[in-house]
Enzyme design. Structure first.
Site, mmCIF file in Angstrom:
data_model
loop_
_atom_site.group_PDB
_atom_site.id
_atom_site.type_symbol
_atom_site.label_atom_id
_atom_site.label_comp_id
_atom_site.label_asym_id
_atom_site.label_seq_id
_atom_site.Cartn_x
_atom_site.Cartn_y
_atom_site.Cartn_z
ATOM 1 N N ASP A 206 -10.397 -2.981 57.909
ATOM 2 C CA ASP A 206 -11.682 -3.027 58.592
ATOM 3 C C ASP A 206 -11.749 -1.992 59.716
ATOM 4 O OD1 ASP A 206 -14.206 -3.941 59.141
ATOM 5 O OD2 ASP A 206 -13.548 -5.637 60.360
ATOM 6 N N GLY A 207 -12.942 -1.437 59.923
ATOM 7 C CA GLY A 207 -13.176 -0.563 61.064
ATOM 8 C C GLY A 207 -13.314 0.911 60.743
ATOM 9 N N ASN B 257 -20.330 -5.869 50.069
ATOM 10 C CA ASN B 257 -20.473 -4.418 50.237
ATOM 11 C C ASN B 257 -21.299 -3.793 49.119
ATOM 12 O OD1 ASN B 257 -17.046 -4.049 51.433
ATOM 13 N ND2 ASN B 257 -18.916 -4.445 52.588
ATOM 14 N N GLU C 152 -0.143 -16.986 57.462
ATOM 15 C CA GLU C 152 -0.230 -16.680 58.877
ATOM 16 C C GLU C 152 -1.203 -15.504 59.032
ATOM 17 O OE1 GLU C 152 1.234 -18.357 61.322
ATOM 18 O OE2 GLU C 152 2.268 -19.706 59.924
#
Length: 253
Positions: free
Chosen positions: A33-34, A81, A221
């Protein structure tokens, strides 16, 4: 190399030297992401951001190979998307296709597509199929490329596949209701036969799964990293592994 880079490199070596490989996750899921925010911050275009993000993948897999990770799942394109405007989606799909070809051509990774092929353009489908077929016998890291992937869609597809399988066998709904369980549904997931992810990493500071591996990540996790994906460094990766190793996994007990 400037002073800052030197400090980061020395710090990364220190963290890596203290890493217990017995505590390294065997399966890591990564939400890449980003890309667009990184490009905007650096004065570039979204396309440049996606290209920079795609080039980071090989670095990540190299770090995973060095630390004995066995399976990596890369969320490259969600089902949501696919609703982007065509002028955004077409270049993005081209970048993804090039990235998948590069993974297959590398010779070290075994590529496996996770997602719904029917939602993707024919060209993208062909690239994914060819990459999977050409790397089928490779013995390196299993790389799941999640393209056209959605967690809810995966569960729906798994249930549909299960129903169709038993319809062909002549199983009645009553009989199926008696035998359906978690294991039977798991056998129809995109990742069937694979271990569930031990660790899920999301970059860019967002602290949500957005539907990523909803079924498989029940006991995973999570590690949320502030840095945007194209700027993700080895030291960020090692910090995630260190953080994971320090946790005590209870699996609900």
């Amino acid at each position: 190399m400037n002073l800052r880079d030197l400090v980061y490199r020395l710090y990364a070596r220190r963290v890596e030297g203290r890493l217990d490989h017995a505590q390294v996750p065997k399966h890591i899921g990564v939400i890449l992401d980003g890309n667009r925010r990184w490009a905007k911050a650096s004065g570039g275009t979204p396309e440049q951001g996606h290209k920079a993000g795609a080039s980071k993948i090989q670095e990540l897999l190299g770090w995973c190979a060095e630390t004995d990770v066995e399976v990596v799942t890369l969320w490259m394109l969600s089902t949501d998307n696919l609703n982007r405007p065509e002028e955004q989606l077409v270049p993005l799909l081209g970048i993804i296709e090039d990235a998948v070809r590069a993974l297959a051509a590398d010779g070290r990774w075994r590529v496996h597509h996770v997602g719904t092929l029917d939602l993707l353009p024919a060209r993208t489908q062909a690239v994914l199929k060819e990459a999977e077929e050409s790397t089928r016998d490779h013995t390196g890291i299993l790389v799941n490329v999640a393209v056209g992937y959605g967690g809810r869609q995966e569960i729906a597809d798994a249930v549909r596949s299960l129903l169709l399988e038993h319809a062909k066998k002549g199983t009645s709904f009553e009989e199926l209701a008696e035998i359906v369980d978690i294991d039977r549904i798991s056998e129809h997931l995109y990742t069937r036969g694979q271990p569930d992810p031990d660790l899920v990493i999301r970059t860019s500071g967002e602290q949500r799964l957005s539907g990523f591996m909803l079924w498989q990540s029940a006991h995973s996790e999570y590690y949320f990293c502030e840095v945007h994906w194209p700027a993700f460094r080895k030291v960020d990766f090692l910090r995630a592994l260190r953080d994971y190793a320090a946790r005590h996994r209870r699996y609900g007990t």
